[in-house]
Design a protein around this motif. Structure first.
Motif, PDB file in Angstrom:
ATOM      1  N   VAL A  12      31.971  47.170  38.687  1.00 12.19           N
ATOM      2  CA  VAL A  12      32.662  47.640  37.509  1.00 12.19           C
ATOM      3  C   VAL A  12      33.052  48.947  37.313  1.00 12.19           C
ATOM      4  O   VAL A  12      34.043  49.428  36.805  1.00 12.19           O
ATOM      5  CB  VAL A  12      32.276  47.034  36.389  1.00 12.19           C
ATOM      6  CG1 VAL A  12      32.982  47.129  34.970  1.00 12.19           C
ATOM      7  CG2 VAL A  12      31.820  45.429  36.295  1.00 12.19           C
ATOM      8  N   LEU A  65      33.003  38.805  38.580  1.00 15.22           N
ATOM      9  CA  LEU A  65      33.955  39.114  37.418  1.00 15.22           C
ATOM     10  C   LEU A  65      35.356  39.323  37.919  1.00 15.22           C
ATOM     11  O   LEU A  65      35.578  40.057  38.876  1.00 15.22           O
ATOM     12  CB  LEU A  65      33.404  40.344  36.679  1.00 15.22           C
ATOM     13  CG  LEU A  65      31.966  40.554  36.134  1.00 15.22           C
ATOM     14  CD1 LEU A  65      31.792  41.825  35.658  1.00 15.22           C
ATOM     15  CD2 LEU A  65      31.635  39.289  35.313  1.00 15.22           C
ATOM     16  N   MET A  67      38.807  40.510  36.270  1.00 13.40           N
ATOM     17  CA  MET A  67      38.808  41.283  34.964  1.00 13.40           C
ATOM     18  C   MET A  67      40.314  41.292  34.598  1.00 13.40           C
ATOM     19  O   MET A  67      41.177  41.671  35.717  1.00 13.40           O
ATOM     20  CB  MET A  67      38.083  42.400  35.143  1.00 13.40           C
ATOM     21  CG  MET A  67      36.584  42.319  35.319  1.00 13.40           C
ATOM     22  SD  MET A  67      35.933  44.006  35.281  1.00 13.40           S
ATOM     23  CE  MET A  67      35.625  44.145  33.569  1.00 13.40           C
ATOM     24  N   GLU A  71      40.560  45.571  31.025  1.00 11.46           N
ATOM     25  CA  GLU A  71      39.353  45.218  30.445  1.00 11.46           C
ATOM     26  C   GLU A  71      38.086  46.242  30.990  1.00 11.46           C
ATOM     27  O   GLU A  71      37.323  46.664  30.204  1.00 11.46           O
ATOM     28  CB  GLU A  71      38.762  43.750  30.826  1.00 11.46           C
ATOM     29  CG  GLU A  71      37.517  43.304  30.333  1.00 11.46           C
ATOM     30  CD  GLU A  71      37.830  43.153  28.749  1.00 11.46           C
ATOM     31  OE1 GLU A  71      36.839  43.277  27.922  1.00 11.46           O
ATOM     32  OE2 GLU A  71      38.986  43.091  28.350  1.00 11.46           O
ATOM     33  N   ASN A  77      33.355  46.467  26.737  1.00  9.92           N
ATOM     34  CA  ASN A  77      33.376  45.509  27.592  1.00  9.92           C
ATOM     35  C   ASN A  77      31.673  45.275  27.989  1.00  9.92           C
ATOM     36  O   ASN A  77      31.310  46.251  28.271  1.00  9.92           O
ATOM     37  CB  ASN A  77      34.171  45.908  29.045  1.00  9.92           C
ATOM     38  CG  ASN A  77      33.937  44.939  30.074  1.00  9.92           C
ATOM     39  OD1 ASN A  77      33.293  45.302  30.931  1.00  9.92           O
ATOM     40  ND2 ASN A  77      34.750  43.829  30.087  1.00  9.92           N
ATOM     41  N   GLY A  79      31.063  43.159  30.813  1.00  9.53           N
ATOM     42  CA  GLY A  79      31.083  42.925  32.036  1.00  9.53           C
ATOM     43  C   GLY A  79      30.026  43.972  32.695  1.00  9.53           C
ATOM     44  O   GLY A  79      29.439  43.658  33.597  1.00  9.53           O
ATOM     45  N   ALA A  91      33.145  42.785  41.238  1.00 11.70           N
ATOM     46  CA  ALA A  91      34.306  42.914  40.242  1.00 11.70           C
ATOM     47  C   ALA A  91      35.557  42.798  40.848  1.00 11.70           C
ATOM     48  O   ALA A  91      35.737  43.867  41.805  1.00 11.70           O
ATOM     49  CB  ALA A  91      34.218  43.837  39.113  1.00 11.70           C
ATOM     50  N   SER A  93      40.090  43.271  39.856  1.00 15.20           N
ATOM     51  CA  SER A  93      41.225  43.256  38.921  1.00 15.20           C
ATOM     52  C   SER A  93      42.121  42.031  39.104  1.00 15.20           C
ATOM     53  O   SER A  93      42.398  41.854  40.184  1.00 15.20           O
ATOM     54  CB  SER A  93      41.874  44.517  38.989  1.00 15.20           C
ATOM     55  OG  SER A  93      42.656  44.680  37.900  1.00 15.20           O
ATOM     56  N   ASP A 151      36.954  37.742  32.664  1.00 14.16           N
ATOM     57  CA  ASP A 151      36.664  38.731  31.685  1.00 14.16           C
ATOM     58  C   ASP A 151      37.846  39.441  30.995  1.00 14.16           C
ATOM     59  O   ASP A 151      38.631  40.139  31.777  1.00 14.16           O
ATOM     60  CB  ASP A 151      35.731  39.799  32.534  1.00 14.16           C
ATOM     61  CG  ASP A 151      35.232  40.647  31.544  1.00 14.16           C
ATOM     62  OD1 ASP A 151      35.186  40.378  30.221  1.00 14.16           O
ATOM     63  OD2 ASP A 151      34.598  41.683  31.998  1.00 14.16           O
ATOM     64  N   THR A 196      31.290  37.954  27.658  1.00 13.16           N
ATOM     65  CA  THR A 196      31.244  37.855  28.870  1.00 13.16           C
ATOM     66  C   THR A 196      29.589  37.868  29.469  1.00 13.16           C
ATOM     67  O   THR A 196      28.849  37.306  30.341  1.00 13.16           O
ATOM     68  CB  THR A 196      31.773  38.703  29.775  1.00 13.16           C
ATOM     69  OG1 THR A 196      33.295  38.654  29.628  1.00 13.16           O
ATOM     70  CG2 THR A 196      31.848  38.438  31.483  1.00 13.16           C
TER      71      THR A 196
END
Length: 259
Positions: A12, A65, A67, A71, A77, A79, A91, A93, A151, A196
């Motif tokens: 993340v 995740l 996202m 986010e 956040n 996550g 993770a 996007s 998320d 989340t």
């Protein structure tokens, strides 16, 4: 011999850096709050930094995740907390037009059995499950549960679910939690909507990763307490119930889960 925690940027954090580099957008802060210097690792102001409290938990399950656009930039956040605690966290996007090729590759990886975690009322009945597929069969085949968490806000999560064709063939895990959400940083109009990190903890418990689930729950409570005390200009209480529980879980962790 205990495992050493890797302090390099997690999934993340890397996604946040990529979002900032791509858009030049500063991290979003709470509405009405003055901009303050924040720790780059835990996103709290320096006086309430919790980096020294970050736990490490190992689990058989993995987390993925997906996202919403902004986010990763939001200090509240959760996550981020999942990636803090669990090394097997990916993770991505979300974009309707562009899909990171690493995402479908992860979903197709034979070591994983993916589940899209989402309310079953929004999916075709034949896709919906309230329990994992036969874990004995998964263990025999070597497959590990991979929980896909969407998320973002509720409207963003619904959009991701509806407009991501690569998710359409996957089973939908519809959680049936009996407890109400305890998350205090953003309020939903529905008590059955979970943040989340709470969803991830419920999934881990369902997969039998109980210590990891409890650790993530306690870490969320510590983060929430510190975030709110910073907002209220009150010193962090390192001896409250949440901090004590997190320390107790650290001391009771299996050796491979201690940093």
């Amino acid at each position: 011999m205990h495992e050493t925690r890797d302090d390099s940027p997690h999934a993340v954090a890397r996604l946040r850096a990529a979002c900032m580099a791509h858009s030049g957008t500063l991290p979003r802060l709470d509405r009405g709050a003055a901009r303050k210097s924040r720790c780059a690792r835990c996103r709290l102001i320096p006086s309430h930094c919790m980096c020294a409290l970050r736990p490490l938990a190992r689990a058989r399950a993995g987390l993925c995740l997906i996202m919403a656009e902004f986010e990763p930039l939001k200090p509240s956040n959760t996550g981020w907390l999942i990636a803090d605690v669990l090394p097997d966290t990916a993770a991505f996007s979300w974009s309707r037009m562009e899909v990171d090729p690493a995402l479908p590759a992860l979903l197709a990886d034979p070591q994983w059995q993916p589940y899209v975690v989402f309310p079953g009322e929004f999916a075709a009945p034949e896709r919906v499950r309230t329990e994992l597929l036969d874990q004995a069969d998964d263990e025999q085949s070597g497959k590990r549960p991979l929980f896909i968490l969407l998320d973002g806000t509720w409207s963003e999560a619904r959009k991701i679910f509806r407009k991501s064709p690569y998710l359409n063939a996957l089973p939908v895990l519809s959680l049936q939690p009996e407890q109400l959400s305890r998350y205090r940083l953003r309020r939903s109009t529905h008590d059955h909507h979970f943040c989340t990190s709470e969803v991830a903890a419920l999934c881990l418990a369902l997969a039998g990763d109980l210590h990891a689930a409890q650790t993530l729950e306690a870490y969320l409570d510590v983060f929430s307490a510190r975030y709110l005390s910073a907002r209220q200009s009150v010193p962090a209480d390192g001896e409250d119930e949440a901090h004590r529980r997190l320390r107790a879980l650290h001391h009771s962790a299996p050796p491979a889960s201690r940093p």
